[in-house]
Design a protein around this motif. Structure first.
Motif, PDB file in Angstrom:
ATOM      1  N   TYR A 255      -0.729   4.904   0.898  1.00 11.58           N
ATOM      2  CA  TYR A 255      -1.747   5.352   0.864  1.00 11.58           C
ATOM      3  C   TYR A 255      -2.385   7.079   1.846  1.00 11.58           C
ATOM      4  N   GLU A 256      -2.604   6.160   2.769  1.00  9.57           N
ATOM      5  CA  GLU A 256      -3.476   7.047   3.873  1.00  9.57           C
ATOM      6  C   GLU A 256      -2.674   8.621   3.555  1.00  9.57           C
TER       7      GLU A 256
ATOM      8  N   PRO B 284      -7.598   3.278   3.672  1.00 12.07           N
ATOM      9  CA  PRO B 284      -7.951   1.730   2.946  1.00 12.07           C
ATOM     10  C   PRO B 284      -9.080   0.796   3.454  1.00 12.07           C
TER      11      PRO B 284
ATOM     12  N   LEU C 148     -10.739  -2.419   2.258  1.00  9.93           N
ATOM     13  CA  LEU C 148     -10.189  -3.323   2.309  1.00  9.93           C
ATOM     14  C   LEU C 148     -11.388  -4.837   2.245  1.00  9.93           C
TER      15      LEU C 148
ATOM     16  N   TYR D 239     -13.464  -1.663  -1.134  1.00 11.91           N
ATOM     17  CA  TYR D 239     -11.999  -1.561  -2.126  1.00 11.91           C
ATOM     18  C   TYR D 239     -12.062  -0.651  -3.506  1.00 11.91           C
TER      19      TYR D 239
ATOM     20  N   THR E 101      -4.378   9.961   0.010  1.00 10.82           N
ATOM     21  CA  THR E 101      -5.613  10.361  -0.054  1.00 10.82           C
ATOM     22  C   THR E 101      -5.884  10.860   1.171  1.00 10.82           C
TER      23      THR E 101
ATOM     24  N   LEU F   1       0.842  -1.118  -0.185  1.00  9.36           N
ATOM     25  CA  LEU F   1       0.188   0.112   0.251  1.00  9.36           C
ATOM     26  C   LEU F   1       1.396   1.722   0.191  1.00  9.36           C
TER      27      LEU F   1
ATOM     28  N   TYR G 228     -10.822   3.078  -2.556  1.00  8.74           N
ATOM     29  CA  TYR G 228      -9.938   2.520  -2.580  1.00  8.74           C
ATOM     30  C   TYR G 228      -8.787   2.665  -4.425  1.00  8.74           C
TER      31      TYR G 228
END
Length: 758
Positions: free
Chosen positions: A490-491, A498, A500, A506, A494, A460, A509
């Protein structure tokens, strides 16, 4: 009447034929003269007003000198223009001055006393002046005058700006374009080509144009090199020496400037290719977006672009490294050329005097002996001595003239050579004191790039790599530095964790990864890296060595605080093998995942680099405990070493007392023990502690104070263990020694040490 009309008609026909031929002849002559006129070079002498520049600080002077080189570079874009500089003229005048001296003193022919303007005559004089306009602002003023009449024909000036802004390429290019346009309007040069206009006004930045510029400047350089080679092959008479030298220097300048223009065009081509590729990919991905997404994306990209422009417009505090090195190497080349030219001229000067001297000596030797010089048909010793004395006077006379001529040449060139030496030393000093900062936000100038890999769905994260390479700058030693790797979560990109576990989560995501990833594929950098380095010149290798100081990564929109930062030791560690095992650790105060490198090679390397063997001057005060005596022992030792091993010399002097239980059986109430031995040992540095072990072998001596001649001496073996506490250049420690005095038994010694570390 009929006959008259016929003659009249014939006459008219002849006139028409002649008129037509005259017109053709006139046209032909006009074309020939036009061709000659177009092929004639416009020789422009360029002069930089040094008086106003000397009042500036050294850094500002370097800016101005760099701008001066850019002016020469721009002028040589016009093939019709041939440049003469004041530096070249000064060199030529020194040659002329020496020739005139030789002619005046009868040591050279009148043909060698060249005319005052021989080889340095020019059509136009271009003066470049730097005016102080107040409020720390300056202005370039360029005036162009005709050499013969000194009539001023052009005056152009730049905007009023601070030195760092005034000397930027865009400002200089625009000023020279105005000068060239004025020369064209007055008929001195042809119409400025579209390619030159595009480059000076920075109008066309297409990949095709830059490729064309690379080809054109390669052609210009090759043509100038061929012309220079032809010039070298064509032998010239002595009276054309200065003109030949002027042409050679002008061609060398043209070659150098064409090469610089080619390098700039190549850098622009690479940048443009990268930007075009990024824009093309960005356009394709934008076509797949919804309207709302596209609008938000374009708005964000515009904000990033504005931030990038602000960063690029930051006030310059120092000359770029490339331009600094160009100034240094230019001064070095000029200095070498002048010194070689001086050496050649001195050699020619010596050869000239040697030839004249030998001619006079040969003439003396060829003189017939007179009757008074002969005895039985052979010259007397007196006559031989007299002739030898006469020849020695000739040698002394010419040797004095040769030395005087050499001193005169050296004195004439001294001021010019010293000025280049001072300029070279000043630039080297400024370079060493400057911390050079490179940013990936401008690939063309900074040699630093940042790339973001494709998203890693397992971890990620996006891996971030930066590459720094200065190898395309001449004489840079090992300009490629492996920089540390980082990862963006990712955090971080964005702003959300996430989800998932559900289909909807998802799907979100997936969309967010695609959207975030798009920011990294644009031609406008969402992130940029920055590296600070120090540069020094290695005289023995004739290369520039770079040393990284810090490496950071910033968000373009928020460049006040780095999101990743590495110091010098961490950058150094990145030179070795990259991670075999990487564990991701999250810093609560940071949005970036920084890999925690756990492989052995970096740890070992850092441990090895930190090692310093026990070396220095050490004074020890210890307690001595022998088989039948005890007391104080003073020891002085000197050690040298490398990383782990050390060696040195150890000297002891003890003044022990006999133990009470042995006083009745010994005649010695007190005595001396001295020894000297060689030491070999090893140590390990653990932060500020340095434990060590050593072994010594030497010789000892025991002497009675009352009967000093009564000695016991022999072989000494010594085992040593200790620990030093290192505090900068000093150390405090504890030490234990077990000595074996052959014939006198074992002795324990333990105490404290004070050291001066080197």
């Amino acid at each position: 009447m009929i006959i008259l009309r016929d003659y009249t008609l014939c006459f008219i026909i002849v006139l028409m034929i002649l008129k037509r031929r005259l017109i053709l002849l006139f046209s032909f002559c006009f074309l020939i003269f036009s061709g000659f006129a177009q092929s004639k070079e416009l020789v422009v002498k360029v002069n930089l007003d040094q008086k106003k520049i000397t009042s500036l600080d050294s850094n500002s002077q370097s800016f101005v000198k760099s701008a001066y080189m850019k002016i020469l570079q721009d002028l040589t874009m016009i093939s019709e223009i041939s440049i003469r500089t004041s530096e070249v003229d000064n060199e030529l005048r020194e040659i002329q001055k020496q020739s005139q001296i030789e002619a005046a003193t009868g040591l050279g022919s009148e043909d060698s006393a060249y005319a005052a303007d021989k080889g340095i005559r020019a059509d136009l004089l271009m003066n470049i002046t730097l005016n102080n306009t107040g409020s720390n602002n300056y202005q370039f003023v360029i005036t162009v005058s005709e050499i013969e009449t000194m009539k001023m024909i052009i005056t152009e000036s730049s905007d009023r700006l601070i030195i760092a802004e005034l000397t930027k390429d865009t400002v200089v290019d625009n000023l020279i374009y105005n000068v060239l346009t004025a020369l064209n309007k007055r008929g001195y040069i042809s119409q400025i080509s579209g390619d030159v206009t595009n480059q000076l006004l920075h109008l066309d930045s297409s990949e095709e144009s830059f490729r064309k510029y690379v080809q054109e400047y390669t052609r210009q350089r090759e043509a100038a090199e061929a012309e220079l080679e032809k010039l070298r092959k064509n032998a010239k008479s002595e009276e054309d020496r200065m003109e030949l030298e002027a042409q050679r220097l002008a061609l060398q300048l043209k070659i150098e400037m064409a090469e610089k223009n080619r390098q700039i065009a190549e850098e622009n081509l690479r940048r443009q290719q990268a930007e075009d590729a990024a824009k093309s990919k960005r356009q394709k991905e934008m076509e797949q977006m919804q309207n709302a997404q596209r609008e938000k994306f374009l708005k964000d990209i515009q904000a990033i672009e504005d931030a990038r422009s602000a960063i690029r417009k930051e006030t310059l505090t120092s000359l770029s490294l490339k331009k600094r090195i160009e100034l240094i190497e230019s001064a070095r080349a000029n200095l070498n050329r002048l010194e070689n030219q001086l050496s050649d001229t001195i050699g020619q000067n010596s050869s000239y005097y040697d030839e004249k001297m030998q001619a006079e000596i040969d003439a003396v030797n060829a003189e017939p002996w007179r009757k008074a010089d002969l005895s039985n048909g052979e010259p007397t010793e007196r006559a031989l001595a007299y002739r030898k004395q006469k020849i020695d006077k000739i040698r002394s006379s010419y040797e004095a003239q040769r030395k005087a001529g050499e001193n005169q040449l050296r004195n004439a060139a001294k001021s010019t050579i010293d000025s280049y030496k001072n300029q070279l030393q000043s630039n080297l000093s400024d370079m060493a004191k400057t911390t050079y900062v490179f940013r990936s936000i401008d690939v063309t100038d900074d040699y630093l790039t940042l790339s973001v890999s494709e998203f890693d769905g397992e971890r990620l994260v996006w891996d971030v790599n930066s590459y720094f390479d200065l190898n395309n700058i001449p004489k840079i030693s090992d300009g490629k530095i492996n920089l540390p790797k980082s990862s963006l979560s990712y955090e971080m990109m964005t702003g959300k964790k996430p989800d998932l576990s559900t289909d909807e989560g998802y799907q979100t995501y997936q969309d967010m990864v695609d959207m975030a990833d798009l920011y990294f594929r644009t031609s406008v950098p969402y992130l940029y890296s920055q590296i600070a380095i120090k540069v020094s010149y290695n005289n023995s290798l004739s290369e520039y060595e770079i040393k990284p100081v810090a490496f950071q990564i910033f968000k373009t929109q928020d460049n006040k605080k780095p999101i990743v930062s590495y110091n010098e030791s961490q950058i150094e560690a990145a030179k070795y093998l990259y991670k075999k095992d990487v564990t991701q650790t999250t810093d609560s105060n940071s949005e970036v995942f920084v890999p925690s490198v756990t492989y052995t090679s970096i740890t070992e390397s850092n441990f090895y680099k930190s090692q310093e063997a026990r070396r220095g001057l050490f004074l020890e005060s210890t307690y001595l405990n022998g088989p039948f005596y005890q007391g104080v022992d003073i020891n002085l030792s000197a050690m040298i070493g490398g990383k782990f091993f050390f060696a040195g010399v150890d000297m002891d002097l003890a003044y022990p007392q006999i133990k009470s239980e042995y006083t009745s059986t010994s005649d010695w109430s007190s005595f001396y023990i001295s020894n000297i031995d060689a030491i070999l040992g090893c140590s390990v540095k653990l932060f500020i502690l340095k434990p060590y072990l050593a072994f010594g072998v030497g010789r000892y001596s025991i002497s009675n104070e009352k009967m000093y001649d009564d000695k016991i001496s022999g072989l000494l073996l010594e085992g040593i263990a200790g620990m030093d506490l290192c505090l900068g250049s000093y150390s405090l420690g504890v030490v234990y020694k077990l000595k074996y005095l052959y014939g006198a038994g074992f002795v324990d010694t333990y105490g404290f040490s004070l050291g001066l570390i080197w």
